[in-house]
Design an enzyme around this catalytic site. Structure first.
Site, mmCIF file in Angstrom:
data_model
loop_
_atom_site.group_PDB
_atom_site.id
_atom_site.type_symbol
_atom_site.label_atom_id
_atom_site.label_comp_id
_atom_site.label_asym_id
_atom_site.label_seq_id
_atom_site.Cartn_x
_atom_site.Cartn_y
_atom_site.Cartn_z
ATOM 1 N N PRO A 41 0.855 -1.191 0.000
ATOM 2 C CA PRO A 41 0.000 0.000 0.000
ATOM 3 C C PRO A 41 0.889 1.238 0.000
ATOM 4 O O PRO A 41 1.807 1.342 0.812
ATOM 5 C CB PRO A 41 -0.776 -0.118 1.317
ATOM 6 C CG PRO A 41 -0.621 -1.552 1.742
ATOM 7 C CD PRO A 41 0.713 -1.978 1.217
ATOM 8 N N CYS A 42 0.672 2.133 -0.935
ATOM 9 C CA CYS A 42 1.578 3.279 -1.079
ATOM 10 C C CYS A 42 1.047 4.479 -0.313
ATOM 11 O O CYS A 42 0.049 5.079 -0.690
ATOM 12 C CB CYS A 42 1.766 3.636 -2.547
ATOM 13 S SG CYS A 42 3.122 4.778 -2.799
ATOM 14 N N GLN A 43 1.725 4.819 0.777
ATOM 15 C CA GLN A 43 1.344 5.985 1.568
ATOM 16 C C GLN A 43 2.093 7.216 1.063
ATOM 17 O O GLN A 43 3.217 7.108 0.575
ATOM 18 C CB GLN A 43 1.707 5.748 3.036
ATOM 19 C CG GLN A 43 1.051 4.509 3.635
ATOM 20 C CD GLN A 43 1.857 3.987 4.806
ATOM 21 O OE1 GLN A 43 2.989 3.551 4.642
ATOM 22 N NE2 GLN A 43 1.266 4.024 5.985
#
EC number: 2.1.1.37
Length: 416
Positions: free
Chosen positions: A148-150
């Site tokens: 998941p790309c924060q």
């Protein structure tokens, strides 16, 4: 309408070439494409002969899919997967020939799904920041993860590994640093490639290169090319350890011979031997079911009678724009739209092609190419979420076979 295998609808042509149906219609009007003439068919299809001049169709018509799928690993190849979810990526890689030694996932329902289907898999149910990977140093062939790309702040500076601390990108990079796998595979939404003009992806790539890896592949893959009846697109990043860069060469998987549709997913045929089994699923409230009954196959809110469209869309009706996901009914003869975490969300409707209801959980799973015996744990909502977040199994299989071919072709000293 279903055409013979050597004939293709305007919708399939548009999906394959990544253009709109309007583009295809324009090409037809100016003579670039000439549909087949058949007075008995209302929608005129396009033939294989004229489509093979396009690169995408030529690759499909001359594909080595069957030969590539027949490749078996020449030795045992180990796999570690991060952010494993319900197992779409892990299952596809298992089908390709990899042996899982560790899977990490923090969601308890997804972990229950993994354990129910593969009791022998080593599933670590925990936040990734709590997992120590150092005992696997030098022992893993492939590390994978759909991280998941924060968002992270770079404020104009050149970021390095330590600057990403506190993000899930950092944790995946830490796992790569501790394990030092021969190859890594990272997948993400296609939007990552365009986020901040590509700056976010460039920083991630630089961090991975600083850890001692060279990037072999950085491309958006369209699932419809890999025997998946869904218009899903994912960014695929494949890297190899720098000391092996001259010894490993990745070749992108060949596409499947045709584009599969919702009918291929839900009915008996080349993808599944039997019609989709009955399963649980959400239902519409009575009024919404009535409204959706007015939407034709493949249609959306603009196909509603004007009075009903205003009722359903409310203020959005007057705002203009496409909003093509609203009151959207799928078509039997096209791939599904990208599945999301719930099939009845107003902005991203996924209504059954001929029944006024959302897709069931098993219909969802089939569109993601999970086998019918893959059991999902949790509430109906949790199951939709697990399936909607998954990598399509057949996409993972195709990429896995490509990596197997690369490893098979490597000199023996790579594994010594």
């Amino acid at each position: 309408m279903k055409f013979p295998d050597n004939h293709f609808s305007a919708a399939i042509v548009a999906d394959t070439l990544s253009v709109s149906k309007r583009n295809v219609e324009t090409w037809t009007q100016n003579g670039k494409l000439v549909p087949a003439l058949d007075p008995n068919i209302h929608e005129k299809p396009y033939t294989k002969d004229q489509l093979e001049t396009f690169e995408q169709f030529s690759a499909m018509f001359n594909s080595s899919w069957c030969e590539e799928m027949a490749v078996e690993p020449s030795r045992s190849y180990s796999l570690v997967e991060l952010f494993a979810g319900a197992g779409g990526l892990a299952l596809g890689l298992e089908q390709a020939g990899f042996k899982s030694v560790l899977l990490n996932e923090k969601d308890k329902y997804a972990c229950a799904t993994l354990r129910a289907n593969r009791p022998n898999w080593n599933v670590i149910e925990d936040d990734i920041e709590n997992v120590d990977f150092t005992h696997l140093n030098g022992k893993v062939d492939l590390l994978t993860g759909g991280f998941p790309c924060q968002p992270f702040s770079y404020a104009g500076k050149q970021l390095g590994f330590e600057d990403l601390r506190g993000t899930l990108v950092f944790e995946m990079a830490r796992a790569i640093k501790e394990i030092k796998p021969k190859v890594f595979l990272a997948e993400n939404v296609k939007g990552l490639a365009e986020n901040d003009g590509g700056r976010t992806l460039s920083i991630i790539i630089k961090v991975l290169e600083d850890l001692g890896y060279k990037i072999l592949e950085k491309e958006v893959y369209k699932a419809i090319f890999y025997k998946v009846p869904q218009k899903r697109e994912r960014l695929i990043i494949i890297g190899v350890r720098t000391d092996l860069y001259d010894k490993l060469a990745y070749e992108k998987p060949s596409p499947y011979y045709k584009v599969l549709t919702v009918a291929d997913a839900l009915k008996a045929g080349e993808l599944y031997d039997v019609d989709v089994p009955e399963s649980t699923g959400q239902l519409y409230p009575e009024r919404k079911a009535e409204i959706m009954s007015y939407v034709p196959e493949g249609g959306y809110w603009r196909d509603l009678p004007i009075r009903i469209a205003k009722e359903y869309m409310m203020k959005s009706f007057y705002l203009g724009g496409g909003k093509t996901g609203m009151a959207r009914r799928l078509s039997w003869d096209e791939p599904s739209l990208t599945l999301v975490c719930t099939p009845a969300q107003k902005q991203t409707e996924r209504c059954h092609p001929s029944e006024s209801r959302p897709l069931t959980t098993r219909e969802y799973a089939r569109i993601q190419t999970f086998p019918d015996d893959w059991e999902f744990k949790g509430s109906v909502g949790q199951i939709y979420k697990q399936i909607g977040n998954a990598v399509p199994v057949n996409l993972a299989l195709a990429i896995g076979k490509a990596i197997i071919r690369m490893l098979n072709a490597a000199p023996k000293d790579v594994f010594e």
